[in-house]
Design an enzyme around this catalytic site. Structure first.
Site, PDB file in Angstrom:
ATOM      1  N   ASP A   4      14.685  77.906  51.721  1.00 40.40           N
ATOM      2  CA  ASP A   4      13.313  77.943  52.237  1.00 40.40           C
ATOM      3  C   ASP A   4      12.638  79.102  51.514  1.00 40.40           C
ATOM      4  O   ASP A   4      12.804  80.260  51.910  1.00 40.40           O
ATOM      5  CB  ASP A   4      13.319  78.158  53.747  1.00 40.40           C
ATOM      6  CG  ASP A   4      11.917  78.167  54.341  1.00 40.40           C
ATOM      7  OD1 ASP A   4      11.027  77.508  53.775  1.00 40.40           O
ATOM      8  OD2 ASP A   4      11.726  78.846  55.361  1.00 40.40           O
ATOM      9  N   GLU A  65      12.230  73.596  49.831  1.00 42.41           N
ATOM     10  CA  GLU A  65      10.973  73.119  50.392  1.00 42.41           C
ATOM     11  C   GLU A  65       9.917  73.145  49.299  1.00 42.41           C
ATOM     12  O   GLU A  65       9.749  74.149  48.606  1.00 42.41           O
ATOM     13  CB  GLU A  65      10.539  74.010  51.564  1.00 42.41           C
ATOM     14  CG  GLU A  65       9.292  73.490  52.243  1.00 42.41           C
ATOM     15  CD  GLU A  65       8.952  74.280  53.486  1.00 42.41           C
ATOM     16  OE1 GLU A  65       9.506  73.973  54.544  1.00 42.41           O
ATOM     17  OE2 GLU A  65       8.137  75.215  53.368  1.00 42.41           O
ATOM     18  N   ASP A 138      13.456  81.101  59.192  1.00 45.49           N
ATOM     19  CA  ASP A 138      13.683  80.808  57.776  1.00 45.49           C
ATOM     20  C   ASP A 138      15.124  80.358  57.532  1.00 45.49           C
ATOM     21  O   ASP A 138      15.381  79.515  56.674  1.00 45.49           O
ATOM     22  CB  ASP A 138      13.370  82.042  56.926  1.00 45.49           C
ATOM     23  CG  ASP A 138      12.004  82.608  57.232  1.00 45.49           C
ATOM     24  OD1 ASP A 138      11.017  82.127  56.647  1.00 45.49           O
ATOM     25  OD2 ASP A 138      11.928  83.509  58.080  1.00 45.49           O
TER      26      ASP A 138
END
Length: 169
Positions: A4, A65, A138
């Protein structure tokens, strides 16, 4: 490996895909950089940390992501810098990188492309059979991205093979 990306907090995870939808968590963590540090120093810290994870765990692939516009150009640019460092670290090691939008990850994990952070954290905790929820968010997001890719990888591989067969025919 699931990432992430973020400049201040970057979620990292490593999972092992099993049979069917079974996923085993291997490692999860967050790399932090101080907001008071200059951009080059922050990127260097991220690069070193991600490189260490890649060298230690030797992932077959990296899922990240995909960057999307959140309305704050400064935040997007900082995330884009971090994203580039992560992609470069994988490329230097010959590791393929796959990207997923937040809604793709949410849909894969919860069945709802608009799931909130709490719902996503609860689902990833349940899916991986963790005794407690990964923190901060996260870390949970990095696990969700990795799981999403594990579940989608077989279809991606079949599609790639089909395109290759079509191209050589």
């Amino acid at each position: 490996m699931g990432i992430d990306p973020g400049l201040t907090r970057c979620g990292l995870s490593v999972v092992q895909a099993g049979r069917g939808r079974q996923i085993l968590p291997v490692a999860v963590g967050v790399v932090r950089t101080p907001s008071t540090a200059e951009l080059p120093e922050r990127l260097l810290r991220l690069s070193a940390a991600v490189g260490e994870w890649m060298d230690e765990y030797r992932p077959d692939m990296v899922a990240m992501e995909r960057i999307f516009e959140r309305g704050n150009v400064s935040t997007v640019m900082h995330t884009a810098h971090a994203f580039g460092v992560m992609v470069l670290a994988a490329a230097e090691r010959g590791i393929p990188v796959y990207q997923y939008t937040p809604s793709e990850v949410k849909k894969a994990i919860s069945g709802n492309g608009r799931a909130d952070k709490k719902q996503m954290t609860n689902m990833i905790t349940r899916i991986l059979g963790l005794s407690e929820a990964p923190k901060p968010a996260d870390a949970a997001d990095a696990l969700a991205i990795a799981v999403c890719h594990c579940w989608r990888a077989p279809l991606i591989a079949r599609t790639t093979r089909a395109h290759e067969r079509t191209a050589t025919a």
